[in-house]
Design an enzyme around this catalytic site. Structure first.
Site, mmCIF file in Angstrom:
data_model
loop_
_atom_site.group_PDB
_atom_site.id
_atom_site.type_symbol
_atom_site.label_atom_id
_atom_site.label_comp_id
_atom_site.label_asym_id
_atom_site.label_seq_id
_atom_site.Cartn_x
_atom_site.Cartn_y
_atom_site.Cartn_z
ATOM 1 N N CYS A 4 -0.715 3.557 -7.478
ATOM 2 C CA CYS A 4 -0.711 2.140 -7.138
ATOM 3 C C CYS A 4 -0.996 1.286 -8.375
ATOM 4 C CB CYS A 4 -1.747 1.864 -6.052
ATOM 5 S SG CYS A 4 -1.943 0.121 -5.682
ATOM 6 N N ASN A 86 2.251 -11.721 1.105
ATOM 7 C CA ASN A 86 3.519 -11.192 1.592
ATOM 8 C C ASN A 86 3.256 -9.832 2.217
ATOM 9 O OD1 ASN A 86 5.204 -13.341 0.646
ATOM 10 N ND2 ASN A 86 4.939 -12.565 -1.437
ATOM 11 N N HIS A 99 -2.753 -8.166 -1.432
ATOM 12 C CA HIS A 99 -3.130 -9.169 -2.428
ATOM 13 C C HIS A 99 -2.846 -10.551 -1.880
ATOM 14 C CE1 HIS A 99 1.019 -7.842 -3.220
ATOM 15 N NE2 HIS A 99 1.279 -9.105 -3.577
#
Ligand code: 5GP
Ligand code: ZN
Length: 113
Positions: A4, A86, A99
């Site tokens: 990640c 998002n 985030h």
């Protein structure tokens, strides 16, 4: 979560421009800013997206929200700001680590809600 990008940024394995950190939250400048202030506020715990928030990890997500007003104030956003997350393909999520985009520093147009 070895693969990640944001976990690597939090770990300091990939450099970032950090603006805030506490025991649960890490915040850094977006590499492709959409406004004079564009900060990404992320939980240190890996959560893939809003869809993966659970009763167990909701505290980490909430810690991001709690940190945002102080980050916004430190960035000089006294006249307001926008927060976006998002979630998933249709929203255009490109990094699968939850985030919150903190955006401001100019008059923001094109509201979609
Ligand atoms: P998303 O499209 O998933 O909502 O947002 C991902 C954001 O991460 C984008 O705004 C993109 O510019 C930012 N980003 C992608 N890679 C990096 C990076 O390596 N460093 C930083 N600081 N931001 C990144
Ligand atoms: Zn991660």
């Amino acid at each position: 979560m070895n693969d990640c990008l944001f976990c690597k940024i939090i770990a300091g394995e990939i450099p970032s421009s950090k603006v805030y950190e506490d025991d649960q939250v890490f915040a850094f400048r977006d590499i492709n800013p959409q406004a004079p202030v564009h900060v990404l506020v992320v939980p240190k715990e890996h959560i893939s997206s809003l869809n993966e928030v659970t009763a167990e990890n909701a505290g980490a997500a909430a810690a991001c929200l709690r940190a945002i007003p102080a980050i916004a104030a430190a960035e000089g956003l006294a006249d307001g700001y926008r927060v976006i997350t998002n979630c998933g393909a249709d929203a255009g999520q490109t990094v699968m680590h939850l985030h919150f985009h903190l955006i401001g520093g100019r008059k923001l147009g094109e509201k979609i809600v």
